[in-house]
Write a protein that holds these residues in place. Structure first.
Motif, PDB file in Angstrom:
ATOM      1  N   LEU A  25      43.419  36.393  42.754  1.00  0.00           N
ATOM      2  CA  LEU A  25      42.993  35.982  41.416  1.00  0.00           C
ATOM      3  C   LEU A  25      41.703  36.715  41.070  1.00  0.00           C
ATOM      4  O   LEU A  25      40.718  36.662  41.817  1.00  0.00           O
ATOM      5  N   ALA A  26      41.688  37.386  39.919  1.00  0.00           N
ATOM      6  CA  ALA A  26      40.499  38.120  39.479  1.00  0.00           C
ATOM      7  C   ALA A  26      39.493  37.131  38.889  1.00  0.00           C
ATOM      8  O   ALA A  26      39.789  36.409  37.942  1.00  0.00           O
ATOM      9  N   THR A  27      38.280  37.095  39.452  1.00  0.00           N
ATOM     10  CA  THR A  27      37.216  36.219  38.972  1.00  0.00           C
ATOM     11  C   THR A  27      35.902  36.981  38.950  1.00  0.00           C
ATOM     12  O   THR A  27      35.816  38.125  39.415  1.00  0.00           O
ATOM     13  N   LYS A  28      34.867  36.346  38.446  1.00  0.00           N
ATOM     14  CA  LYS A  28      33.558  36.980  38.418  1.00  0.00           C
ATOM     15  C   LYS A  28      32.989  37.160  39.824  1.00  0.00           C
ATOM     16  O   LYS A  28      32.085  37.975  40.033  1.00  0.00           O
ATOM     17  N   PHE A  29      33.495  36.408  40.804  1.00  0.00           N
ATOM     18  CA  PHE A  29      33.063  36.543  42.188  1.00  0.00           C
ATOM     19  C   PHE A  29      33.818  37.638  42.921  1.00  0.00           C
ATOM     20  O   PHE A  29      33.533  37.928  44.078  1.00  0.00           O
ATOM     21  N   GLY A  30      34.804  38.226  42.243  1.00  0.00           N
ATOM     22  CA  GLY A  30      35.680  39.188  42.884  1.00  0.00           C
ATOM     23  C   GLY A  30      37.047  38.566  43.127  1.00  0.00           C
ATOM     24  O   GLY A  30      37.313  37.427  42.727  1.00  0.00           O
TER      25      GLY A  30
ATOM     26  N   CYS B 252      39.392  32.047  34.015  1.00  0.00           N
ATOM     27  CA  CYS B 252      38.347  31.543  33.123  1.00  0.00           C
ATOM     28  C   CYS B 252      37.781  30.223  33.619  1.00  0.00           C
ATOM     29  O   CYS B 252      36.588  29.950  33.445  1.00  0.00           O
ATOM     30  N   PHE B 253      38.624  29.414  34.243  1.00  0.00           N
ATOM     31  CA  PHE B 253      38.141  28.142  34.778  1.00  0.00           C
ATOM     32  C   PHE B 253      37.152  28.380  35.920  1.00  0.00           C
ATOM     33  O   PHE B 253      36.090  27.750  35.978  1.00  0.00           O
ATOM     34  N   VAL B 254      37.477  29.281  36.828  1.00  0.00           N
ATOM     35  CA  VAL B 254      36.564  29.596  37.936  1.00  0.00           C
ATOM     36  C   VAL B 254      35.258  30.179  37.415  1.00  0.00           C
ATOM     37  O   VAL B 254      34.167  29.860  37.905  1.00  0.00           O
ATOM     38  N   ASP B 255      35.346  31.028  36.385  1.00  0.00           N
ATOM     39  CA  ASP B 255      34.146  31.679  35.851  1.00  0.00           C
ATOM     40  C   ASP B 255      33.195  30.698  35.167  1.00  0.00           C
ATOM     41  O   ASP B 255      32.054  31.052  34.858  1.00  0.00           O
ATOM     42  N   ARG B 256      33.648  29.471  34.920  1.00  0.00           N
ATOM     43  CA  ARG B 256      32.788  28.459  34.301  1.00  0.00           C
ATOM     44  C   ARG B 256      31.890  27.742  35.309  1.00  0.00           C
ATOM     45  O   ARG B 256      31.116  26.864  34.921  1.00  0.00           O
ATOM     46  N   LEU B 257      31.995  28.113  36.556  1.00  0.00           N
ATOM     47  CA  LEU B 257      31.133  27.534  37.586  1.00  0.00           C
ATOM     48  C   LEU B 257      29.775  28.231  37.572  1.00  0.00           C
ATOM     49  O   LEU B 257      29.697  29.459  37.540  1.00  0.00           O
ATOM     50  N   PHE B 258      28.694  27.458  37.594  1.00  0.00           N
ATOM     51  CA  PHE B 258      27.346  28.034  37.612  1.00  0.00           C
ATOM     52  C   PHE B 258      26.433  27.167  38.467  1.00  0.00           C
ATOM     53  O   PHE B 258      26.799  26.061  38.886  1.00  0.00           O
ATOM     54  N   THR B 259      25.260  27.668  38.754  1.00  0.00           N
ATOM     55  CA  THR B 259      24.316  26.955  39.620  1.00  0.00           C
ATOM     56  C   THR B 259      23.330  26.135  38.785  1.00  0.00           C
ATOM     57  O   THR B 259      23.046  26.461  37.640  1.00  0.00           O
TER      58      THR B 259
ATOM     59  N   ARG C   9      31.093  39.097  35.116  1.00  0.00           N
ATOM     60  CA  ARG C   9      31.966  38.176  34.384  1.00  0.00           C
ATOM     61  C   ARG C   9      32.521  38.804  33.117  1.00  0.00           C
ATOM     62  O   ARG C   9      31.795  39.414  32.340  1.00  0.00           O
ATOM     63  N   LEU C  10      33.827  38.627  32.897  1.00  0.00           N
ATOM     64  CA  LEU C  10      34.488  39.129  31.698  1.00  0.00           C
ATOM     65  C   LEU C  10      34.650  37.991  30.703  1.00  0.00           C
ATOM     66  O   LEU C  10      34.781  36.827  31.088  1.00  0.00           O
ATOM     67  N   PRO C  11      34.655  38.283  29.398  1.00  0.00           N
ATOM     68  CA  PRO C  11      34.802  37.221  28.394  1.00  0.00           C
ATOM     69  C   PRO C  11      36.197  36.614  28.431  1.00  0.00           C
ATOM     70  O   PRO C  11      37.179  37.270  28.750  1.00  0.00           O
ATOM     71  N   CYS C  12      36.254  35.327  28.116  1.00  0.00           N
ATOM     72  CA  CYS C  12      37.525  34.620  28.058  1.00  0.00           C
ATOM     73  C   CYS C  12      37.922  34.405  26.602  1.00  0.00           C
ATOM     74  O   CYS C  12      37.054  34.282  25.729  1.00  0.00           O
ATOM     75  N   PRO C  13      39.209  34.347  26.328  1.00  0.00           N
ATOM     76  CA  PRO C  13      39.638  34.104  24.943  1.00  0.00           C
ATOM     77  C   PRO C  13      39.283  32.691  24.511  1.00  0.00           C
ATOM     78  O   PRO C  13      39.203  31.771  25.320  1.00  0.00           O
ATOM     79  N   SER C  14      39.085  32.533  23.216  1.00  0.00           N
ATOM     80  CA  SER C  14      38.737  31.224  22.684  1.00  0.00           C
ATOM     81  C   SER C  14      39.951  30.342  22.490  1.00  0.00           C
ATOM     82  O   SER C  14      39.827  29.143  22.270  1.00  0.00           O
ATOM     83  N   THR C  15      41.157  30.916  22.539  1.00  0.00           N
ATOM     84  CA  THR C  15      42.399  30.153  22.409  1.00  0.00           C
ATOM     85  C   THR C  15      43.282  30.446  23.606  1.00  0.00           C
ATOM     86  O   THR C  15      43.124  31.471  24.270  1.00  0.00           O
TER      87      THR C  15
END
Length: 268
Positions: free
Chosen positions: A155-160, A211-218, A237-243
């Motif tokens: 799965l492609a995420t902001k963490f790799g 997009c769900f994983v990328d919503r994790l922050f510290t 991090r890549l942008p996620c669609p609004s819909t």
């Protein structure tokens, strides 16, 4: 004093009694060491061989780690997921008896026919394991009835790239198809696991999961390795669609009207 033949000499009665008592005491004291030696040499011994192994096993066995809930104002992480929050958000923090810390974020229920998502962050020393093993451990800890199978596509995420697994959660109304994911960062001492589920057997959108994983922050984590990990992740991090992707009719644009997304270390 002279005596004649046939005359018997008698000692006084008191002296005779004392002599007999002294003689008996001497005989007992002389015989006691002999009795002790005989008992030690040929006496019956307790079966120590049957006791020692059980005692050694009890001392050598490590206690099973136990999770206990922790009451705190906030942990070290948060999830800003506006698309999932209407389903209901549940946040819980735990600490295990061996020092492992855990934060759980759940959206919706795993038991009904609605969508469901979860993120679990563990911090501490953990033995290496596969994504299936990690997800199996977390699912068991949370009491979720699920079947987990390996999935070769990351799965492609902001963490790799994150390892994935196909997860099926049993409900009273059928089953939910879920995409599970797991990430290990040994240098930072952190493990991120979770899943995104549809409301039924429909295949889960990988874009929704990313997009769900990328919503994790510290949130105020005082750990340089974790802070560095999330800083690098935000830069990637890549942008996620609004819909939702299923109803997307126009090309995906960034969250700032085409401009690059800013570096985020707090709430999105």
């Amino acid at each position: 004093m002279r005596t004649t033949v046939g005359e018997v000499v008698r000692l006084p009665d008191r002296r005779t009694g004392s002599a007999l008592l002294a003689l008996c005491a001497f005989a007992i004291m002389a015989a006691l060491p002999v009795v002790l030696l005989v008992n030690l040499a040929g006496g019956v011994r307790m079966p120590e061989e049957a006791i020692r192994p059980s005692l050694i096993a009890e001392e050598a066995a490590d206690p099973v780690p136990v999770w206990r809930p922790v009451t705190a104002r906030h942990g070290g992480f948060d999830v800003d997921a506006p698309r999932w929050r209407p389903l209901g958000q549940e946040v819980a923090m735990f600490r295990r008896s061996d020092g492992l810390a855990r934060e759980v974020f759940r959206f919706g229920s795993a038991e009904d026919a609605r969508r469901h998502a979860a993120l679990v962050i563990d911090r501490g020393e953990m033995a290496p394991a596969t994504a299936v093993a990690d997800l199996g451990t977390v699912v068991s800890d949370l009491g979720v009835s699920a079947t987990i199978a390996p999935n070769p596509i990351p799965l492609a995420t902001k963490f790799g790239p994150m390892q994935t697994a196909d997860v099926t959660i049993d409900t009273e109304e059928g089953s939910k198809a879920c995409l599970g994911f797991a990430l290990r960062e040994s240098e930072a001492g952190i493990r991120v696991t979770g899943w995104v589920c549809s409301g039924g057997p429909e295949i889960v959108s990988r874009q929704d999961a990313s997009c769900f994983v990328d919503r994790l922050f510290t949130v105020g984590v005082r750990d340089a390795a974790i802070a560095s990990l999330f800083a690098r992740a935000e830069l990637a991090r890549l942008p996620c669609p609004s819909t939702p992707a299923a109803t997307q009719a126009t090309p995906v644009v960034s969250e700032r009207g085409g401009r690059p997304s800013p570096l985020r270390l707090n709430r999105l």
